[in-house]
Scaffold this motif. Sequence first.
Motif, PDB file in Angstrom:
ATOM      1  N   ALA A  40       0.525  -1.344  -0.139  1.00 21.68           N
ATOM      2  CA  ALA A  40      -0.039   0.159  -0.087  1.00 21.68           C
ATOM      3  C   ALA A  40       0.930   1.429   0.018  1.00 21.68           C
ATOM      4  N   HIS A  41       1.966   1.286   0.816  1.00 19.30           N
ATOM      5  CA  HIS A  41       2.958   2.268   0.769  1.00 19.30           C
ATOM      6  C   HIS A  41       3.431   2.609  -0.535  1.00 19.30           C
ATOM      7  N   LEU A  42       4.019   1.489  -1.256  1.00 19.21           N
ATOM      8  CA  LEU A  42       4.566   1.725  -2.422  1.00 19.21           C
ATOM      9  C   LEU A  42       3.555   2.080  -3.463  1.00 19.21           C
ATOM     10  N   ARG A  43       2.195   1.972  -3.460  1.00 21.75           N
ATOM     11  CA  ARG A  43       1.660   2.466  -4.365  1.00 21.75           C
ATOM     12  C   ARG A  43       0.756   3.550  -4.087  1.00 21.75           C
ATOM     13  N   GLU A  44       1.226   4.219  -3.005  1.00 21.38           N
ATOM     14  CA  GLU A  44       0.529   5.486  -2.433  1.00 21.38           C
ATOM     15  C   GLU A  44       0.661   6.545  -3.429  1.00 21.38           C
ATOM     16  N   VAL A  45       1.652   6.801  -4.246  1.00 24.36           N
ATOM     17  CA  VAL A  45       1.821   7.806  -5.012  1.00 24.36           C
ATOM     18  C   VAL A  45       0.998   7.520  -6.396  1.00 24.36           C
ATOM     19  N   ASP A  46       1.180   6.453  -6.874  1.00 27.51           N
ATOM     20  CA  ASP A  46       0.494   5.972  -8.089  1.00 27.51           C
ATOM     21  C   ASP A  46      -0.165   4.593  -7.966  1.00 27.51           C
ATOM     22  N   PRO A  47      -1.177   4.553  -8.105  1.00 29.68           N
ATOM     23  CA  PRO A  47      -2.129   3.345  -7.617  1.00 29.68           C
ATOM     24  C   PRO A  47      -1.511   2.136  -8.435  1.00 29.68           C
ATOM     25  N   GLN A  48      -1.189   2.438  -9.826  1.00 31.52           N
ATOM     26  CA  GLN A  48      -0.800   1.566 -11.011  1.00 31.52           C
ATOM     27  C   GLN A  48       0.717   1.565 -11.163  1.00 31.52           C
ATOM     28  N   ARG A  49       1.524   1.986  -9.958  1.00 31.87           N
ATOM     29  CA  ARG A  49       2.953   2.095  -9.936  1.00 31.87           C
ATOM     30  C   ARG A  49       3.502   0.424  -9.973  1.00 31.87           C
ATOM     31  N   SER A  50       4.189   0.126 -10.912  1.00 32.41           N
ATOM     32  CA  SER A  50       4.576  -1.169 -11.280  1.00 32.41           C
ATOM     33  C   SER A  50       5.568  -1.730  -9.982  1.00 32.41           C
ATOM     34  N   ILE A  51       5.425  -2.902  -9.563  1.00 29.94           N
ATOM     35  CA  ILE A  51       6.152  -3.203  -8.218  1.00 29.94           C
ATOM     36  C   ILE A  51       6.609  -4.657  -8.810  1.00 29.94           C
ATOM     37  N   LEU A  52       7.996  -4.844  -8.731  1.00 38.58           N
ATOM     38  CA  LEU A  52       8.625  -6.357  -9.172  1.00 38.58           C
ATOM     39  C   LEU A  52       8.360  -7.201  -7.641  1.00 38.58           C
ATOM     40  N   LEU A  53       7.906  -8.532  -7.927  1.00 40.24           N
ATOM     41  CA  LEU A  53       8.074  -9.489  -6.881  1.00 40.24           C
ATOM     42  C   LEU A  53       8.600 -10.644  -7.680  1.00 40.24           C
ATOM     43  N   ALA A  54       9.690 -11.189  -6.936  1.00 36.17           N
ATOM     44  CA  ALA A  54      10.333 -12.312  -7.568  1.00 36.17           C
ATOM     45  C   ALA A  54      10.315 -13.599  -6.689  1.00 36.17           C
ATOM     46  N   THR A  55      10.251 -14.751  -7.639  1.00 30.96           N
ATOM     47  CA  THR A  55      10.218 -16.010  -6.886  1.00 30.96           C
ATOM     48  C   THR A  55      11.289 -16.423  -5.915  1.00 30.96           C
ATOM     49  N   ALA A  56      12.612 -15.703  -6.388  1.00 29.01           N
ATOM     50  CA  ALA A  56      14.006 -15.827  -5.614  1.00 29.01           C
ATOM     51  C   ALA A  56      14.567 -15.017  -6.529  1.00 29.01           C
TER      52      ALA A  56
END
Length: 540
Positions: free
Chosen positions: A326-342
């Motif tokens: 939620a914090h990372l998308r606060e500025v832009d609700p469509q902000r891309s965020i990477l999540l890795a398996t490892a």
Amino acid sequence: MADLERTGRSWLTDAVIYGIYPQSFQDSNGDGIGDLRGVIDRLDYIVSLGVDAIWFNPCFVSPFHDAGYDVADYLRIAPRYGTNDDLVELVEKAGQRGIRILLDLVVGHTSIEHEWFRTELAADGPHPEGDRYIWRTDEPERGWESDLPGTPQWVRSPGPRQGWYLKNFYDEQPALNFGWVRTDPAQPWRDPVDGPGPKRNRQALKEILDFWLSKGVAGFRVDMAFSLVKDEGLRDGVLASAAIWQELREWLDDAYPDAVLIPEGEEPRTGARLAFDADFMLVIYAPHASLFDNHSAGRLPWHEPRPAFFDAAGEGSTELFLDTWAHLREVDPQRSILLATADHDFTRLRSGRAPEELGAALTFLFTWGSVPSLYYGDEIGMRYLPDLPNVEGAICSPLYNRAGCRTPMQWDDGPNAGFSAAPADSLYLPIDPDPDRPTVAAQDGVPGSTLTLVRELLALRRRTPALQGQAPTTVVNPGYPFAWLRGEDHLVVVNPRREPATLETDQAEGMEVLFGSGCDVTGDRIELDGFGYGILGRSR
């Protein structure tokens, strides 16, 4: 490129990235080390997964004290991997298949073998055009630097130049001089951010970006992006570093408007325009670790002994992850965020887990609304291997060993699992010795295998816009089972624990299971077996 469906940088929003540790993916010449020619030979396999881009760990010339994160020449591919022409060929052939190439760029430090450092080391004083590194002649006091792994400290010069230089990680990684937030006449080594040395380095950074972007790479994942400028107050240095990238983005907008930049970690919110195209929720930090790290590969100093949410015991929590998201998308609700398996720095998704546990985790990672990064080998459930030798700086702390997540790709049951024709004792790292180790050949086309699951999930994601990056993600239930709505018409529910779980929600009304295992929906009630998962859609 004409073969790529979307131009500009918007492709990243809906993309799936495939992370390749080049030393360990495919050896084409029998020297025991993976190379770019090996990747070219395996492009059709990579395409079969359903990914959109490849992110390589550093592949520039290096003495490999830290597995390539100590760069000796930014403008040349390391001979162990091939040549610059090989990379250009890879970019072209991957592009023909609809896959972009992202390089890993280490700009906070170089190797001690870089020409820049050798020149300054041989000098009898500061460079007349400004030092590229941070030197001091007085005895360093104990101050802002720390003994924790990976934090700056002073190293005595091996000469002829007298004094000390600042390192970023290992002694062989001298910190590049991008200036200091606070200057002090009594400490002349604190150059201002606009000093001659920092200006030289910012110009060199432009030249490096220009060199590789002109050869067709799509962009960069930037290592230690926000630790360029130094200061006792970490936050001040982070903000000043972010300003450097904002300046570079203005240049890129004119020179290479399609170039993608992804940082290591979170870009600070300064109120100014964000320079990077995404944030990266790193595997080794607490928000990601709270979901997946069961400590089977060790514990880092900042890791609290909390149970992982995606673990059979079912004792974890999504709270830290969701708060951070939620914090990372606060500025832009469509902000891309990477999540890795490892990734190359810690453990693997499979660590301490049986294959049947992976379905819930992979379903989450590929449908949550992030930009998923699939680390090579995780698509077949490769294991983290403990107690491996300290190859190229893999053991950077007594607390954990990174070699266990860097082992060779397991292709088949042939010699060295199909990775290399070299003698086994010449391999970069040992192959998993388990006779039942997972391989591509054993899982290819097999219903229920991890590889088949990954391909099916990514195919469903590709043909279902609501499961990609732009549709809203709304949490329906944060516990067991974990459930979230994508857009308005798709509900995803996963049960990572071994015990069954039940959820009653109005969101399930009129839904049917489009994809899943051990998932049943009746009216507003969803029942999941242990390790069950389901992607639900509206009945037509």
